[in-house]
Design a protein around this motif. Structure first.
Motif, PDB file in Angstrom:
ATOM      1  N   MET A   1     -18.794 -65.824 -60.287  1.00  0.00           N
ATOM      2  CA  MET A   1     -19.311 -66.895 -61.148  1.00  0.00           C
ATOM      3  C   MET A   1     -20.685 -67.358 -60.682  1.00  0.00           C
ATOM      4  O   MET A   1     -21.551 -67.705 -61.498  1.00  0.00           O
ATOM      5  N   SER A   2     -20.908 -67.340 -59.367  1.00  0.00           N
ATOM      6  CA  SER A   2     -22.230 -67.730 -58.856  1.00  0.00           C
ATOM      7  C   SER A   2     -23.288 -66.723 -59.285  1.00  0.00           C
ATOM      8  O   SER A   2     -24.437 -67.091 -59.548  1.00  0.00           O
ATOM      9  N   LEU A   3     -22.912 -65.442 -59.352  1.00  0.00           N
ATOM     10  CA  LEU A   3     -23.849 -64.412 -59.809  1.00  0.00           C
ATOM     11  C   LEU A   3     -24.212 -64.614 -61.279  1.00  0.00           C
ATOM     12  O   LEU A   3     -25.281 -64.194 -61.726  1.00  0.00           O
ATOM     13  N   GLU A   4     -23.302 -65.241 -61.999  1.00  0.00           N
ATOM     14  CA  GLU A   4     -23.545 -65.525 -63.414  1.00  0.00           C
ATOM     15  C   GLU A   4     -24.214 -66.877 -63.615  1.00  0.00           C
ATOM     16  O   GLU A   4     -24.314 -67.380 -64.738  1.00  0.00           O
ATOM     17  N   ASP A   5     -24.668 -67.486 -62.495  1.00  0.00           N
ATOM     18  CA  ASP A   5     -25.388 -68.765 -62.506  1.00  0.00           C
ATOM     19  C   ASP A   5     -24.545 -69.930 -63.027  1.00  0.00           C
ATOM     20  O   ASP A   5     -25.079 -70.891 -63.612  1.00  0.00           O
ATOM     21  N   VAL A   6     -23.240 -69.843 -62.818  1.00  0.00           N
ATOM     22  CA  VAL A   6     -22.381 -70.974 -63.167  1.00  0.00           C
ATOM     23  C   VAL A   6     -22.561 -72.045 -62.093  1.00  0.00           C
ATOM     24  O   VAL A   6     -22.432 -71.752 -60.902  1.00  0.00           O
ATOM     25  N   PRO A   7     -22.874 -73.299 -62.461  1.00  0.00           N
ATOM     26  CA  PRO A   7     -23.089 -74.363 -61.476  1.00  0.00           C
ATOM     27  C   PRO A   7     -21.865 -74.562 -60.580  1.00  0.00           C
ATOM     28  O   PRO A   7     -20.720 -74.405 -61.018  1.00  0.00           O
ATOM     29  N   ALA A   8     -22.117 -74.901 -59.325  1.00  0.00           N
ATOM     30  CA  ALA A   8     -21.037 -75.056 -58.347  1.00  0.00           C
ATOM     31  C   ALA A   8     -20.001 -76.086 -58.797  1.00  0.00           C
ATOM     32  O   ALA A   8     -18.796 -75.892 -58.598  1.00  0.00           O
TER      33      ALA A   8
END
Length: 211
Positions: free
Chosen positions: A166-173
Motif C-alpha cells: 500500500m505504501s508503494l501505491e502512495d496510500v497515506p499511512a
C-alpha cells in the motif's frame, strides 16, 4: 488495535542467505558441465523472456515456440558472453530481439506469416536500438521487483507485506492504519522493515542473476 506482527528472524536469515556464497548464475551457467546451473538459469530467465516478449507486443500464440527458440540460442551462445563488454540483460535483449526477428522472418519466407505479424516485424525492424534497450530495462525492473516481492512474502506476514504494498501505491499511512487496523507506529515500523528487506533482496537478485 492489534500488536504489530513479529517477524520470523530465523526464516528471514535463511531466505536471505540463499544467495550469499554462490557465483553469479550467469557465470555458473556458462560452464558446459554444470547442468544444474543451466536448469536454474532456465527457471529464472524463461520467466523474464516471457515478460520481454509481452513487452515487445509479440503475438501470444507465438510465445511458447519463441521462448524455446530463445533458450536454444542462449544455450549455444552463452559461453561467448563477456560481462566486461555489456550488462547481461542488454546482451540477452539483443539475443531475444534477433531470435524474434529471425523467427518471423523465417515465417515470412515460408509464406506462413499472418498479416498482423507482418506489421509487427516491420515495427520491430524499424525500432531503434535505444527503444529496444529501454523496453528491456523496463521489463527487467518489473521482473526483479516481482521476484523480490515473492521473496519477502516468504519472510514477513501478509499484514506486513500489505503495509509495504500500500505504501508503494502512495496510500497515506493514516489510511493504511485504518484499513489494516494497526497503530500508526506499527505501520511506519513495518513499512521501514519490509522496505529495507526489499532493497536487500533486489540487490541480491541483481548480483545473482547478472553478477
Amino acid at each position: 488495535m492489534p500488536i504489530m506482527p513479529i517477524r520470523d528472524q530465523k526464516k528471514e536469515r535463511a531466505v536471505g542467505e540463499e544467495w550469499v556464497t554462490r557465483k553469479s548464475l550467469v557465470m555458473r551457467a556458462k560452464a558446459a558441465d554444470d547442468a544444474a546451473a543451466w536448469d536454474e538459469f532456465v527457471k529464472y530467465y524463461e520467466r523474464f523472456i516471457f515478460h520481454l516478449l509481452h513487452g515487445m507486443n509479440v503475438p501470444t500464440n507465438d510465445f511458447d515456440d519463441l521462448v524455446q527458440t530463445v533458450l536454444v540460442k542462449l544455450w549455444k551462445s552463452l559461453a561467448s558472453f563477456d560481462h566486461e563488454k555489456a550488462r547481461f540483460r542488454t546482451w540477452l535483449g539483443v539475443v531475444v530481439r534477433n531470435a524474434v526477428w529471425d523467427y518471423f522472418a523465417e515465417g515470412q519466407r515460408r509464406g506462413k506469416l499472418m498479416e498482423k505479424n507482418r506489421d509487427f516485424v516491420e515495427v520491430l525492424d524499424e525500432a531503434p536500438p535505444s527503444e529496444i534497450e529501454a523496453r528491456i530495462e523496463k521489463e527487467w525492473v518489473q521482473y526483479i521487483t516481482e521476484l523480490a516481492m515473492e521473496r519477502i512474502q516468504k519472510v514477513f506476514s501478509g499484514e506486513a507485506v500489505n503495509v509495504f504494498t500500500m505504501s508503494l501505491e502512495d496510500v497515506p499511512a493514516k489510511e493504511v492504519s485504518k484499513k489494516l487496523n494497526l497503530t500508526l507506529e506499527s505501520v511506519y515500523t513495518l513499512k521501514s522493515r519490509v522496505r529495507a528487506r526489499f532493497i536487500k533482496e533486489v540487490k541480491a537478485l541483481m548480483d545473482e542473476l547478472e553478477g
